[in-house]
Design a protein around this motif. Structure first.
Motif, PDB file in Angstrom:
ATOM      1  N   MET A   1     -23.982   8.063  -2.814  1.00 57.50           N
ATOM      2  CA  MET A   1     -22.901   8.998  -3.095  1.00 57.50           C
ATOM      3  C   MET A   1     -21.536   8.381  -2.749  1.00 57.50           C
ATOM      4  O   MET A   1     -20.598   8.501  -3.514  1.00 57.50           O
ATOM      5  N   ILE A   2     -21.459   7.745  -1.569  1.00 63.03           N
ATOM      6  CA  ILE A   2     -20.204   7.111  -1.163  1.00 63.03           C
ATOM      7  C   ILE A   2     -19.858   5.984  -2.130  1.00 63.03           C
ATOM      8  O   ILE A   2     -18.682   5.784  -2.460  1.00 63.03           O
ATOM      9  N   ASP A   3     -20.880   5.270  -2.611  1.00 67.62           N
ATOM     10  CA  ASP A   3     -20.639   4.185  -3.567  1.00 67.62           C
ATOM     11  C   ASP A   3     -19.976   4.715  -4.833  1.00 67.62           C
ATOM     12  O   ASP A   3     -19.044   4.108  -5.355  1.00 67.62           O
ATOM     13  N   LYS A   4     -20.436   5.851  -5.332  1.00 65.28           N
ATOM     14  CA  LYS A   4     -19.865   6.423  -6.557  1.00 65.28           C
ATOM     15  C   LYS A   4     -18.441   6.899  -6.327  1.00 65.28           C
ATOM     16  O   LYS A   4     -17.572   6.696  -7.184  1.00 65.28           O
ATOM     17  N   ILE A   5     -18.182   7.522  -5.180  1.00 59.83           N
ATOM     18  CA  ILE A   5     -16.824   7.977  -4.868  1.00 59.83           C
ATOM     19  C   ILE A   5     -15.888   6.774  -4.781  1.00 59.83           C
ATOM     20  O   ILE A   5     -14.781   6.793  -5.327  1.00 59.83           O
ATOM     21  N   ALA A   6     -16.337   5.724  -4.103  1.00 63.52           N
ATOM     22  CA  ALA A   6     -15.520   4.518  -3.979  1.00 63.52           C
ATOM     23  C   ALA A   6     -15.260   3.901  -5.345  1.00 63.52           C
ATOM     24  O   ALA A   6     -14.147   3.442  -5.632  1.00 63.52           O
ATOM     25  N   LEU A   7     -16.273   3.892  -6.196  1.00 63.13           N
ATOM     26  CA  LEU A   7     -16.101   3.341  -7.538  1.00 63.13           C
ATOM     27  C   LEU A   7     -15.106   4.168  -8.343  1.00 63.13           C
ATOM     28  O   LEU A   7     -14.232   3.611  -9.022  1.00 63.13           O
ATOM     29  N   ILE A   8     -15.190   5.474  -8.264  1.00 64.13           N
ATOM     30  CA  ILE A   8     -14.251   6.344  -8.978  1.00 64.13           C
ATOM     31  C   ILE A   8     -12.828   6.106  -8.497  1.00 64.13           C
ATOM     32  O   ILE A   8     -11.894   5.984  -9.300  1.00 64.13           O
ATOM     33  N   LEU A   9     -12.648   6.016  -7.176  1.00 64.96           N
ATOM     34  CA  LEU A   9     -11.320   5.761  -6.634  1.00 64.96           C
ATOM     35  C   LEU A   9     -10.786   4.407  -7.076  1.00 64.96           C
ATOM     36  O   LEU A   9      -9.600   4.267  -7.411  1.00 64.96           O
ATOM     37  N   THR A  10     -11.647   3.414  -7.121  1.00 66.14           N
ATOM     38  CA  THR A  10     -11.225   2.082  -7.550  1.00 66.14           C
ATOM     39  C   THR A  10     -10.855   2.080  -9.030  1.00 66.14           C
ATOM     40  O   THR A  10      -9.882   1.431  -9.442  1.00 66.14           O
ATOM     41  N   ILE A  11     -11.578   2.820  -9.831  1.00 64.85           N
ATOM     42  CA  ILE A  11     -11.249   2.938 -11.256  1.00 64.85           C
ATOM     43  C   ILE A  11      -9.894   3.626 -11.434  1.00 64.85           C
ATOM     44  O   ILE A  11      -9.066   3.187 -12.236  1.00 64.85           O
ATOM     45  N   ILE A  12      -9.656   4.692 -10.670  1.00 60.90           N
ATOM     46  CA  ILE A  12      -8.359   5.373 -10.732  1.00 60.90           C
ATOM     47  C   ILE A  12      -7.242   4.396 -10.379  1.00 60.90           C
ATOM     48  O   ILE A  12      -6.214   4.335 -11.072  1.00 60.90           O
TER      49      ILE A  12
END
Length: 73
Positions: A1-12
């Motif tokens: 879950m944290i990996d997906k949040i981090a990925l979303i933030l990095t994409i933003i």
């Protein structure tokens, strides 16, 4: 879950940097009232933390990640 949040933030963050590079337009600053606005600074900080977290993904054991995925399916 944290990996997906981090990925979303990095994409933003990446999309925002793309807008800055191509159009000289900072979407985060525009939405939240400037680069020095507290909400903009919070978003910038969250994006940075997400990027730092994604660095750890480079060094994670891929076999373990694939094995965990197979167990969940």
């Amino acid at each position: 879950m944290i990996d997906k949040i981090a990925l979303i933030l990095t994409i933003i963050g990446g999309l925002n940097w793309g807008l800055i590079g191509i159009f000289q337009f900072d979407l985060v600053a525009w939405i939240f009232g400037g680069q020095s606005a507290i909400l903009s600074r919070v978003i910038y900080t969250l994006v940075a933390l997400g990027a730092i977290w994604c660095i750890s993904l480079l060094f994670s054991d891929m076999r373990t990640a694939v094995g965990e995925k197979d167990k969940n399916e």
